[in-house]
Design a protein around this motif. Sequence first.
Motif, PDB file in Angstrom:
ATOM      1  N   CYS A  93      58.653  45.690  79.967  1.00 34.63           N
ATOM      2  CA  CYS A  93      59.157  44.698  78.894  1.00 34.63           C
ATOM      3  C   CYS A  93      58.351  44.263  78.021  1.00 34.63           C
ATOM      4  O   CYS A  93      58.834  44.409  76.496  1.00 34.63           O
ATOM      5  CB  CYS A  93      59.465  43.262  79.865  1.00 34.63           C
ATOM      6  SG  CYS A  93      60.604  42.321  78.841  1.00 34.63           S
ATOM      7  N   SER A  94      57.120  44.145  78.056  1.00 35.70           N
ATOM      8  CA  SER A  94      56.156  43.975  76.707  1.00 35.70           C
ATOM      9  C   SER A  94      56.100  45.081  75.905  1.00 35.70           C
ATOM     10  O   SER A  94      56.039  44.848  74.590  1.00 35.70           O
ATOM     11  CB  SER A  94      54.832  43.669  77.407  1.00 35.70           C
ATOM     12  OG  SER A  94      54.605  42.577  78.471  1.00 35.70           O
ATOM     13  N   ALA A  95      56.120  46.415  76.294  1.00 39.24           N
ATOM     14  CA  ALA A  95      55.930  47.374  75.460  1.00 39.24           C
ATOM     15  C   ALA A  95      57.257  47.648  74.610  1.00 39.24           C
ATOM     16  O   ALA A  95      57.061  47.865  73.615  1.00 39.24           O
ATOM     17  CB  ALA A  95      55.719  48.669  76.452  1.00 39.24           C
ATOM     18  N   ALA A  96      58.426  47.485  75.422  1.00 36.61           N
ATOM     19  CA  ALA A  96      59.638  47.610  74.613  1.00 36.61           C
ATOM     20  C   ALA A  96      59.713  46.355  73.750  1.00 36.61           C
ATOM     21  O   ALA A  96      60.397  46.492  72.655  1.00 36.61           O
ATOM     22  CB  ALA A  96      61.042  47.574  75.812  1.00 36.61           C
ATOM     23  N   LEU A  97      59.630  45.209  73.927  1.00 41.24           N
ATOM     24  CA  LEU A  97      59.704  44.142  72.960  1.00 41.24           C
ATOM     25  C   LEU A  97      58.836  44.624  71.521  1.00 41.24           C
ATOM     26  O   LEU A  97      59.452  44.003  70.617  1.00 41.24           O
ATOM     27  CB  LEU A  97      59.120  42.710  73.483  1.00 41.24           C
ATOM     28  CG  LEU A  97      59.965  42.163  74.601  1.00 41.24           C
ATOM     29  CD1 LEU A  97      59.408  40.923  75.146  1.00 41.24           C
ATOM     30  CD2 LEU A  97      61.494  41.999  74.056  1.00 41.24           C
ATOM     31  N   LEU A  98      57.772  45.197  71.694  1.00 41.57           N
ATOM     32  CA  LEU A  98      56.988  45.522  70.504  1.00 41.57           C
ATOM     33  C   LEU A  98      57.635  46.464  69.621  1.00 41.57           C
ATOM     34  O   LEU A  98      57.896  46.305  68.309  1.00 41.57           O
ATOM     35  CB  LEU A  98      55.554  46.219  70.943  1.00 41.57           C
ATOM     36  CG  LEU A  98      54.563  45.187  71.435  1.00 41.57           C
ATOM     37  CD1 LEU A  98      53.369  46.188  71.806  1.00 41.57           C
ATOM     38  CD2 LEU A  98      54.202  44.207  70.604  1.00 41.57           C
ATOM     39  N   ASN A  99      58.537  47.673  70.219  1.00 40.37           N
ATOM     40  CA  ASN A  99      59.370  48.420  69.730  1.00 40.37           C
ATOM     41  C   ASN A  99      60.670  47.662  69.069  1.00 40.37           C
ATOM     42  O   ASN A  99      61.127  48.047  68.000  1.00 40.37           O
ATOM     43  CB  ASN A  99      59.746  49.663  70.595  1.00 40.37           C
ATOM     44  CG  ASN A  99      58.508  50.471  70.936  1.00 40.37           C
ATOM     45  OD1 ASN A  99      57.722  50.606  70.144  1.00 40.37           O
ATOM     46  ND2 ASN A  99      58.758  51.007  72.041  1.00 40.37           N
ATOM     47  N   ALA A 101      60.984  44.485  68.338  1.00 44.18           N
ATOM     48  CA  ALA A 101      60.656  44.050  67.014  1.00 44.18           C
ATOM     49  C   ALA A 101      60.540  44.643  65.773  1.00 44.18           C
ATOM     50  O   ALA A 101      61.010  44.093  64.695  1.00 44.18           O
ATOM     51  CB  ALA A 101      59.242  43.118  67.204  1.00 44.18           C
ATOM     52  N   ARG A 102      60.207  46.016  65.638  1.00 42.82           N
ATOM     53  CA  ARG A 102      60.097  46.880  64.631  1.00 42.82           C
ATOM     54  C   ARG A 102      61.616  47.390  64.418  1.00 42.82           C
ATOM     55  O   ARG A 102      61.724  47.365  63.075  1.00 42.82           O
ATOM     56  CB  ARG A 102      59.074  47.692  64.995  1.00 42.82           C
ATOM     57  CG  ARG A 102      58.862  48.893  63.567  1.00 42.82           C
ATOM     58  CD  ARG A 102      57.885  49.991  64.134  1.00 42.82           C
ATOM     59  NE  ARG A 102      58.438  50.807  65.133  1.00 42.82           N
ATOM     60  CZ  ARG A 102      57.859  51.515  66.075  1.00 42.82           C
ATOM     61  NH1 ARG A 102      56.410  51.204  65.964  1.00 42.82           N
ATOM     62  NH2 ARG A 102      58.416  52.184  66.893  1.00 42.82           N
ATOM     63  N   ASP A 103      62.210  47.999  65.263  1.00 37.90           N
ATOM     64  CA  ASP A 103      63.393  49.037  65.090  1.00 37.90           C
ATOM     65  C   ASP A 103      64.573  48.440  65.679  1.00 37.90           C
ATOM     66  O   ASP A 103      65.874  49.078  65.488  1.00 37.90           O
ATOM     67  CB  ASP A 103      62.870  50.259  65.733  1.00 37.90           C
ATOM     68  CG  ASP A 103      61.847  50.966  65.103  1.00 37.90           C
ATOM     69  OD1 ASP A 103      61.677  50.744  63.803  1.00 37.90           O
ATOM     70  OD2 ASP A 103      61.277  51.502  65.788  1.00 37.90           O
ATOM     71  N   GLY A 104      64.804  47.317  66.231  1.00 35.15           N
ATOM     72  CA  GLY A 104      65.887  47.026  67.088  1.00 35.15           C
ATOM     73  C   GLY A 104      67.066  46.759  66.008  1.00 35.15           C
ATOM     74  O   GLY A 104      68.248  46.862  66.503  1.00 35.15           O
ATOM     75  N   HIS A 105      66.730  46.370  64.955  1.00 36.23           N
ATOM     76  CA  HIS A 105      68.178  45.941  63.989  1.00 36.23           C
ATOM     77  C   HIS A 105      68.835  47.058  63.489  1.00 36.23           C
ATOM     78  O   HIS A 105      69.907  47.023  63.325  1.00 36.23           O
ATOM     79  CB  HIS A 105      67.466  45.412  62.871  1.00 36.23           C
ATOM     80  CG  HIS A 105      66.517  46.402  61.864  1.00 36.23           C
ATOM     81  ND1 HIS A 105      65.155  46.486  62.124  1.00 36.23           N
ATOM     82  CD2 HIS A 105      66.872  47.206  60.916  1.00 36.23           C
ATOM     83  CE1 HIS A 105      64.536  47.344  61.294  1.00 36.23           C
ATOM     84  NE2 HIS A 105      65.519  47.584  60.470  1.00 36.23           N
ATOM     85  N   ALA A 106      68.307  48.418  63.847  1.00 39.73           N
ATOM     86  CA  ALA A 106      68.840  49.485  63.414  1.00 39.73           C
ATOM     87  C   ALA A 106      69.726  50.302  64.462  1.00 39.73           C
ATOM     88  O   ALA A 106      70.128  51.352  64.408  1.00 39.73           O
ATOM     89  CB  ALA A 106      67.595  50.651  62.862  1.00 39.73           C
ATOM     90  N   ALA A 107      69.773  49.589  65.752  1.00 36.08           N
ATOM     91  CA  ALA A 107      70.501  50.188  66.807  1.00 36.08           C
ATOM     92  C   ALA A 107      72.248  50.208  66.536  1.00 36.08           C
ATOM     93  O   ALA A 107      72.557  49.384  65.633  1.00 36.08           O
ATOM     94  CB  ALA A 107      70.186  49.233  68.033  1.00 36.08           C
ATOM     95  N   THR A 208      66.196  50.069  72.375  1.00 39.73           N
ATOM     96  CA  THR A 208      66.936  48.737  72.809  1.00 39.73           C
ATOM     97  C   THR A 208      67.630  48.542  74.135  1.00 39.73           C
ATOM     98  O   THR A 208      67.308  47.497  74.907  1.00 39.73           O
ATOM     99  CB  THR A 208      68.047  48.469  71.653  1.00 39.73           C
ATOM    100  OG1 THR A 208      67.592  48.644  70.323  1.00 39.73           O
ATOM    101  CG2 THR A 208      68.754  47.159  71.745  1.00 39.73           C
ATOM    102  N   LEU A 209      68.215  49.596  74.530  1.00 44.83           N
ATOM    103  CA  LEU A 209      68.709  49.734  75.921  1.00 44.83           C
ATOM    104  C   LEU A 209      67.545  49.456  76.946  1.00 44.83           C
ATOM    105  O   LEU A 209      67.542  49.007  78.010  1.00 44.83           O
ATOM    106  CB  LEU A 209      69.223  50.761  76.394  1.00 44.83           C
ATOM    107  CG  LEU A 209      70.703  50.938  75.736  1.00 44.83           C
ATOM    108  CD1 LEU A 209      71.357  52.426  75.746  1.00 44.83           C
ATOM    109  CD2 LEU A 209      71.941  49.881  75.978  1.00 44.83           C
ATOM    110  N   ILE A 210      66.310  50.242  76.732  1.00 45.60           N
ATOM    111  CA  ILE A 210      65.180  50.021  77.566  1.00 45.60           C
ATOM    112  C   ILE A 210      64.676  48.681  77.672  1.00 45.60           C
ATOM    113  O   ILE A 210      64.274  48.208  78.796  1.00 45.60           O
ATOM    114  CB  ILE A 210      64.113  50.938  77.276  1.00 45.60           C
ATOM    115  CG1 ILE A 210      64.666  52.521  77.413  1.00 45.60           C
ATOM    116  CG2 ILE A 210      62.755  50.850  78.024  1.00 45.60           C
ATOM    117  CD1 ILE A 210      64.997  52.820  78.554  1.00 45.60           C
TER     118      ILE A 210
END
Length: 284
Positions: A93-99, A101-107, A208-210
């Motif tokens: 969860c911690s690792a996915a939140l970092l990703n 924060a950077r790319d989630g808007h493009a999902a 985002t799913l992860i």
Amino acid sequence: MPICDGSARHLRSIGTSPGATLNPLPIPASPMDLSALLPDVSLPGYATMSAALAAAYVIFGIAGFGTALVAAPVLAYVMPVAQIVPLLALMDCSAALLNLARDGHAADRTELRRLVPCLLIGSLIGAALLLRIRADVLPAVLGVFVTAYAIWSLLGKRPATRLSSSAAVPFGLVGGICSAMFGSGGFLYAIYLSSRLDKDAMRVTQSTLIGLSTLTRLVLFLLAGVYAGAELLKLAVALAPAMIVGLWAGRQITLRMSREQFLRVVNVIVLLSGSALVIRTWLA
């Protein structure tokens, strides 16, 4: 002399004679004292877990999933299998939140609306199975699971045609079940998304799913009281440096090696680890 007289008066004031033996004050444990932080974890065990997680998060840094497939077979040798998924849920969860924060808007929001409800239902089913299945069955099931996934990946299987949007239901359900039980359903989401989206959109949507999947598992385990004793929380904090190093290394490797080449090597390691876990369970 006044200092000595003052010391004597202080000793008398607390009811202790100058000749008595004082109990020493407790000395706080050093932050690096592993035995104080994790009394049930030996130093070799901690080193093994750190190495496994560092390798696993190298994969996560490249592919965005697969942490449990790499780390779980190794962790199963040094800790109860039933605790592996809750531990990895905290760290994933911690690792996915970092990703995110950077790319989630493009999902791709359309695909997310199809997959997320199925993922949530599957996670509930998988969590219920995980909390009720016999503990001695889990290692064999986990070993078969990672071995089958590694074989599938090495064979290079891909859907022959573009999957329909209705395929989101079985892929989301089964992915949620695998996420809750084994800590990884990312490869199932990747099968579906890779047949419907371009490479960049697929990677961001899958990340985002992860993130949603790990957050769902984290909430379910919190409600079930899995983290009530705080031992897993302490262990996650102690292993966080390995996660950070692995994520950093994964990003560096992507600059020097293709994702396909690296994942082929990883799948061989996963296959050997899963097979060893199954054999060890049968021989026990």
